[in-house]
Design a protein around this motif. Structure first.
Motif, PDB file in Angstrom:
ATOM      1  N   SER A 164       0.839  -1.189   0.000  1.00  0.00           N
ATOM      2  CA  SER A 164       0.000   0.000   0.000  1.00  0.00           C
ATOM      3  C   SER A 164       0.878   1.245   0.000  1.00  0.00           C
ATOM      4  CB  SER A 164      -0.905  -0.007   1.240  1.00  0.00           C
ATOM      5  OG  SER A 164      -1.831   1.054   1.194  1.00  0.00           O
ATOM      6  N   ALA A 165       0.753   2.049  -1.042  1.00  0.00           N
ATOM      7  CA  ALA A 165       1.570   3.261  -1.143  1.00  0.00           C
ATOM      8  C   ALA A 165       0.931   4.446  -0.434  1.00  0.00           C
ATOM      9  CB  ALA A 165       1.816   3.612  -2.614  1.00  0.00           C
ATOM     10  N   THR A 166      -0.397   4.475  -0.400  1.00  0.00           N
ATOM     11  CA  THR A 166      -1.084   5.640   0.170  1.00  0.00           C
ATOM     12  C   THR A 166      -1.990   5.302   1.348  1.00  0.00           C
ATOM     13  OG1 THR A 166      -2.945   5.448  -1.371  1.00  0.00           O
ATOM     14  CG2 THR A 166      -1.070   6.828  -2.065  1.00  0.00           C
ATOM     15  N   GLY A 167      -2.124   4.023   1.677  1.00  0.00           N
ATOM     16  CA  GLY A 167      -2.943   3.625   2.823  1.00  0.00           C
ATOM     17  C   GLY A 167      -4.268   2.982   2.466  1.00  0.00           C
ATOM     18  N   ASN A 168      -4.724   3.124   1.222  1.00  0.00           N
ATOM     19  CA  ASN A 168      -6.021   2.554   0.843  1.00  0.00           C
ATOM     20  C   ASN A 168      -6.011   1.028   0.890  1.00  0.00           C
ATOM     21  OD1 ASN A 168      -7.012   5.125   0.411  1.00  0.00           O
ATOM     22  ND2 ASN A 168      -6.611   5.081  -1.779  1.00  0.00           N
ATOM     23  N   THR A 169      -4.990   0.420   0.313  1.00  0.00           N
ATOM     24  CA  THR A 169      -4.920  -1.039   0.304  1.00  0.00           C
ATOM     25  C   THR A 169      -4.690  -1.572   1.716  1.00  0.00           C
ATOM     26  OG1 THR A 169      -4.027  -0.912  -1.948  1.00  0.00           O
ATOM     27  CG2 THR A 169      -3.851  -3.033  -0.825  1.00  0.00           C
ATOM     28  N   LYS A 170      -3.926  -0.853   2.501  1.00  0.00           N
ATOM     29  CA  LYS A 170      -3.700  -1.247   3.893  1.00  0.00           C
ATOM     30  C   LYS A 170      -5.019  -1.319   4.655  1.00  0.00           C
ATOM     31  CE  LYS A 170      -1.150   0.005   8.047  1.00  0.00           C
ATOM     32  NZ  LYS A 170      -0.040   0.803   8.593  1.00  0.00           N
TER      33      LYS A 170
END
Length: 159
Positions: free
Chosen positions: A10-16
């Motif tokens: 996750s680069a921006t937190g959405n997938t996290k």
């Protein structure tokens, strides 16, 4: 005993956010794929032809280094693999993660986050990095997905 891992980049937190919820819904262990060199906002500027991500995604053989590992990968039967969609596919760092392990015989279920893209060829392009694994394409999951929607997603995979 059937063990499940939810691994994600996750680069921006959405997938996290999605992966964290999913791991709770399925009672799986959670693992973040962490780049050795963190991505900055400039690195993520897809409109800049000189940005790090643009260069990485234009070179299908490039494998960014990761700074972590799953110590007990052999103990997992199923891996839910999450990532954002970049240029219609998974970021190259996801290939780095897959190539690090012997995944022969494991079930890998992909899922992704994106504001506007579909899964594209992401699952298909990951197969070469995990020879012998059994891939099942999931779907795009929104960052604010509910637990009930996640349960429906997981149930749909078993049909």
């Amino acid at each position: 005993m059937h063990k499940t891992l939810v691994a994600y980049f996750s680069a921006t937190g959405n997938t996290k956010q999605v992966a964290s919820k999913l791991s709770k819904v399925i009672s799986g262990n959670l693992h973040e794929i962490v780049p050795k060199d963190a991505y900055t906002s400039n690195d993520l500027n897809w409109k800049d032809k000189q940005s790090r991500t643009t260069k990485e995604m234009n070179d299908k053989s490039y494998r960014p280094e990761i700074s972590d590992q799953v110590d007990n990968m052999d103990s997992y039967d199923t891996i839910y693999l999450g990532y954002p969609i970049w240029w219609g596919v998974a970021p190259t760092i996801v290939n780095t993660f897959l190539k690090k392990y012997d995944l022969d015989g494991k079930d890998i279920i992909t899922f992704a986050t994106s504001a506007s893209s579909e899964m594209g060829k992401s699952t298909e392009e990951l197969k070469a990095s995990a020879k012998g694994a059994h891939f099942k394409e999931g779907q795009i999951l929104k960052k604010d997905i509910s637990d009930e929607e996640l349960k429906t997603f997981v149930d749909s995979l078993n049909k």
